[in-house]
Write an enzyme that holds these catalytic residues in place. Structure first.
Site, short mmCIF file in Angstrom:
data_model
loop_
_atom_site.label_atom_id
_atom_site.label_comp_id
_atom_site.label_asym_id
_atom_site.label_seq_id
_atom_site.Cartn_x
_atom_site.Cartn_y
_atom_site.Cartn_z
N HIS A 127 -0.49 4.24 -0.05
CA HIS A 127 -1.28 5.26 0.66
C HIS A 127 -1.42 6.53 -0.16
O HIS A 127 -1.58 7.63 0.39
CB HIS A 127 -0.66 5.55 2.02
CG HIS A 127 -1.63 5.41 3.15
ND1 HIS A 127 -1.72 6.31 4.18
CD2 HIS A 127 -2.56 4.45 3.42
CE1 HIS A 127 -2.65 5.93 5.03
NE2 HIS A 127 -3.18 4.79 4.60
N GLU A 162 -1.22 -1.02 -4.21
CA GLU A 162 -2.35 -0.17 -3.83
C GLU A 162 -2.01 1.32 -3.82
O GLU A 162 -0.98 1.73 -3.30
CB GLU A 162 -2.83 -0.58 -2.43
CG GLU A 162 -4.00 0.22 -1.91
CD GLU A 162 -4.53 -0.32 -0.59
OE1 GLU A 162 -5.18 0.47 0.14
OE2 GLU A 162 -4.31 -1.51 -0.28
N ASP A 180 0.85 -1.19 0.00
CA ASP A 180 0.00 0.00 0.00
C ASP A 180 0.89 1.24 0.00
O ASP A 180 1.66 1.46 0.93
CB ASP A 180 -0.88 -0.02 1.25
CG ASP A 180 -1.88 1.12 1.31
OD1 ASP A 180 -1.89 1.96 0.38
OD2 ASP A 180 -2.65 1.18 2.28
N HIS A 205 -12.07 -1.71 0.69
CA HIS A 205 -11.28 -1.12 1.77
C HIS A 205 -12.06 -1.29 3.06
O HIS A 205 -13.24 -1.00 3.14
CB HIS A 205 -11.07 0.36 1.44
CG HIS A 205 -10.28 1.12 2.43
ND1 HIS A 205 -10.83 2.11 3.22
CD2 HIS A 205 -8.97 1.08 2.75
CE1 HIS A 205 -9.89 2.64 3.98
NE2 HIS A 205 -8.76 2.04 3.72
N GLU A 258 -10.54 3.59 -2.51
CA GLU A 258 -11.04 3.81 -1.15
C GLU A 258 -11.44 5.25 -0.89
O GLU A 258 -12.28 5.52 -0.02
CB GLU A 258 -10.00 3.37 -0.12
CG GLU A 258 -8.75 4.24 -0.08
CD GLU A 258 -7.69 3.69 0.85
OE1 GLU A 258 -7.44 4.33 1.89
OE2 GLU A 258 -7.11 2.64 0.53
#
Length: 392
Positions: free
Chosen positions: A201, A225, A199, A301, A251
């Site tokens: 982010h 991700e 991830d 998510h 998400e």
């Protein structure tokens, strides 16, 4: 049957305040549970739910689609901003919970019956414990390996890590080498058959996201991700086209039109809609149909509280394109004290068998929730070495 009251119960869970939504009806004992957790916006969410409740008191709670349209389209502003979409989601989940209870069926059956026998789950490194998942430095490859081995020892066949550090829009190869070393250590620790997700982010720029993606492409990641901001759809599509690793995102996307743009540009192979942020199960079903038309997989998510998890699982049992459910189990040690769940998790493999109870199959223990009243969440912030603001 009428809605008589809509309440919020706030439960402090360190990094997040879980916001549980309770829809009360005039039928004795008939209530619905939802969740509208949004980090660092708890007061806004509670206020938004109170504002919308005036539209719903006295209405039939089983007219879910009608009430969703009321919440989304009335009060003038459409409900796709993150606060409004999350508030709508919390109420929507509670309404569907009531529908399932009235029908005396789990929601997966209300939606047409389970399409699979079990749902696979994955964990965060450290089980979602903030210090392990969010604060392990990317250059600490040894710690990533240890946490990966623990996830496998806990029975998981897949886990997610944050092995990509925050960067400036353009940097050299030092952070890329750190990320590659962390992923290499995890792969060596768990072997070739465990699925690893990384991830980002949404911290990197599209250019840096592509650099990270190419450096990690040979490790056989299950998915990569949020390699850049979801608003940068063209950049996301460029990264997805350049990698063999499937790109996942969604998400932070809160409306059907934005998902359509993402899908039309083939910006992702895996849609990570968040049922508690995109408008609830009513909206999620529409997004899922659109994803299926594009042959895009679903992996929602779900780092929030237990109602969100129950909803994600019911959704998973009803959607053909659903591949895996995100879970956290060690964010707070008392997580299971606040909820009674209807589904069964098998420790080996961490697969979930279907819920057999009506609706979402969960009951919130309000007395336990009251032991953890609202506190300001722990604030996590990021700055570049020169002091400029960057994404957490």
């Amino acid at each position: 049957m009428k809605i008589t009251k809509i309440e919020t119960l706030v439960c402090h869970a360190r990094m997040r305040n879980w916001v549980f939504v309770k829809v009360v009806t005039d039928q004795p004992g008939l209530i619905g549970w939802g969740e509208a957790t949004l980090e660092w916006h708890t007061r806004s969410i509670v206020g938004a739910i109170e504002d919308m409740s005036h539209l719903l008191i006295g209405e039939d709670p089983t007219r879910v689609e009608y009430l969703w349209q009321v919440m989304y389209r009335q009060h003038f502003w459409h409900g796709h901003g993150i606060v409004r979409a999350t508030a709508i989601a919390g109420i929507d989940l509670a309404l569907w919970d009531i529908v399932g209870k009235v029908a005396n069926m789990p929601l997966s059956k209300v939606f047409g019956g389970p399409v699979r026998d079990w749902v696979r789950t994955y964990c965060h490194l450290g089980g979602g414990k903030m210090e392990d998942f969010y604060q392990t430095p990317a250059d600490n490859a040894k710690r990533f390996a240890e946490l990966a081995q623990q996830a496998v020892a806990d029975g998981y066949t897949a886990f997610k890590s944050m092995a990509v550090p925050s960067t400036m829009p353009i940097e050299g190869m030092k952070p890329v080498r750190a990320a590659a070393a962390a992923v290499a250590a995890m792969r060596d620790a768990v072997g070739p058959d465990i699925d690893i997700m990384v991830d980002c982010h949404a911290r990197p720029s599209p250019a840096m996201g592509l650099k990270f993606g190419k450096a990690l492409d040979d490790f056989g990641l299950y998915f990569f991700e949020e390699p850049c901001w979801p608003e940068a759809v063209d950049g996301l599509a460029k990264i997805n086209a350049a990698l063999t690793t499937p790109v996942a995102s969604g998400e932070r996307v809160t409306n059907l039109e934005a998902f359509k743009d993402m899908f039309d540009k083939r910006a992702v192979e895996i849609c990570q809609l968040d049922i508690t942020h995109c408008g609830g199960l009513s909206a999620a079903k529409r997004i899922a149909a659109l994803a299926e038309a594009h042959r895009i997989a679903l992996a929602p998510h779900n780092p929030q509280g237990p109602v969100s998890t129950a909803a994600s699982l019911e959704f998973g049992f009803s959607q053909p394109s659903y591949i895996i459910c995100e879970t956290v189990h060690n964010d707070v040690p008392w997580r299971q004290d606040v909820v009674e769940e209807g589904f069964i998790i098998e420790k080996q493999g961490r697969i979930v068998r279907p819920n057999t109870k009506p609706g979402l199959g969960i009951t919130i223990n309000e007395a336990e929730v009251r032991k953890h009243p609202f506190q300001q969440e722990i604030v996590l912030r990021e700055f570049s070495p020169d002091g400029a603001v960057t994404d957490w």
